[in-house]
Design an enzyme around this catalytic site. Structure first.
Site, PDB file in Angstrom:
ATOM      1  N   MET A 208       0.686  -1.282  -0.073  1.00  0.00           N
ATOM      2  CA  MET A 208      -0.218   0.057  -0.153  1.00  0.00           C
ATOM      3  C   MET A 208       1.081   1.226   0.035  1.00  0.00           C
ATOM      4  SD  MET A 208      -3.102  -0.956   2.397  1.00  0.00           S
ATOM      5  CE  MET A 208      -2.064  -1.654   3.899  1.00  0.00           C
ATOM      6  N   CYS A 209       0.316   2.418  -0.159  1.00  0.00           N
ATOM      7  CA  CYS A 209       1.013   3.612  -0.141  1.00  0.00           C
ATOM      8  C   CYS A 209       1.487   3.902   1.290  1.00  0.00           C
ATOM      9  CB  CYS A 209      -0.048   4.936  -0.665  1.00  0.00           C
ATOM     10  SG  CYS A 209      -1.109   4.262  -2.021  1.00  0.00           S
ATOM     11  N   GLN A 210       2.147   5.344   1.218  1.00  0.00           N
ATOM     12  CA  GLN A 210       2.729   5.618   2.686  1.00  0.00           C
ATOM     13  C   GLN A 210       2.234   7.182   2.443  1.00  0.00           C
ATOM     14  OE1 GLN A 210       6.279   5.053   4.454  1.00  0.00           O
ATOM     15  NE2 GLN A 210       5.928   2.827   4.077  1.00  0.00           N
TER      16      GLN A 210
ATOM     17  N   ASN B 212      -3.951   6.074   2.467  1.00  0.00           N
ATOM     18  CA  ASN B 212      -3.178   4.787   2.355  1.00  0.00           C
ATOM     19  C   ASN B 212      -3.889   3.738   3.060  1.00  0.00           C
ATOM     20  OD1 ASN B 212      -1.471   2.653   3.030  1.00  0.00           O
ATOM     21  ND2 ASN B 212      -1.197   3.354   5.061  1.00  0.00           N
TER      22      ASN B 212
END
Length: 258
Positions: free
Chosen positions: A1-3, A108
């Site tokens: 996933m994103c940060q 996120n």
């Protein structure tokens, strides 16, 4: 996933140190290679820099590292795509207007089978679950308070209500600000640190860089940095509990009751 990376301060401050370590996670020390973006508030104005390239291969990211933009509210994001193509319109943070102010949002997580109801005003440009969630948040606030921004307490009541509804669809860590109030919601993983006097040196995890903040600050300065995971290895970061919504004001976290 994103940060995620956020900053909220009591005086305009540059985010160069934190962004140096954060951006390394976009393809050097981690695999978040699907684009990046950062937004800075300057008064009611908002500068946004974004690129669908990874942050370690982006000349725009190199510019942001070198240019010390001073702001009291900033949000950055590095993307690992779960929904939507790797294109600029799907790159965070997203920006919209509400009550005569810009609002900026980054997410996120992954919201499975998340579909928008009929929307009177806000529509996504791209095709990410994140932008859909942002549109629904603003649509809910606008429907409840159509004319002017309400005081913080009633605003938070609606924000918490719609956040809880969206969070049922999956992982929903987010940062949200209008340049006046800064909100951070932890669905699974989010932490923060408040730097204030007496200031000390900090060392990045992702780059061999140390900054002694005692040489760069005044005793009255206060800076809150919010991130998915800690950015430094010699400071104590506070984990935000899952399901907790925090408001940051002038670098101070304020817990919001559920």
């Amino acid at each position: 996933m994103c940060q995620l990376l956020g900053m909220n301060c009591n005086v305009p401050t540059d985010i160069c140190f934190s962004f140096e370590g954060f951006s390394a996670r976009g393809g050097k020390t981690d695999d978040h290679k699907d684009g990046w973006g950062i937004a800075f508030f300057e008064g009611k104005g908002c500068r946004i820099f974004m690129d669908a390239k990874s942050s370690v291969n982006s000349q725009i990211a190199d510019f942001v590292k070198r240019y010390p933009i001073h702001s009291t509210h900033a949000i950055a994001h590095i993307r690992k795509a779960t929904q939507g193509e790797i294109v600029l319109e799907n790159t965070h943070p997203f920006r919209r207007e509400l009550w005569g102010r810009y609002w900026v949002f980054a997410h996120n997580g992954d919201l499975k089978d998340f579909n928008l109801p009929f929307m009177d005003f806000y529509e996504p440009v791209g095709n990410t679950d994140s932008e859909k969630a942002f549109c629904l948040i603003l649509e809910s606030l606008r429907q409840q308070f159509p004319m002017v921004k309400p005081p913080l307490e009633p605003l938070l009541t609606i924000l918490k209500k719609i956040t809880n509804k969206i969070a049922k669809q999956g992982i929903f860590n987010y940062l949200l600000t209008d340049g006046e109030h800064f909100f951070a919601y932890s669905s699974s993983k989010l932490c923060y640190i408040v730097r204030q006097a007496p200031f000390a040196a900090a060392h990045l995890i992702d780059e061999d860089v140390t900054v002694d903040f005692s040489e760069l600050t005044r005793p009255s300065d206060r800076v809150a940095v919010i991130a998915t995971t800690p950015l430094t290895d010699n400071e104590v970061w506070t984990q935000i509990k899952p399901g907790e919504l925090l408001t940051f004001h002038e670098g101070v976290p304020i817990k919001v009751s559920n």
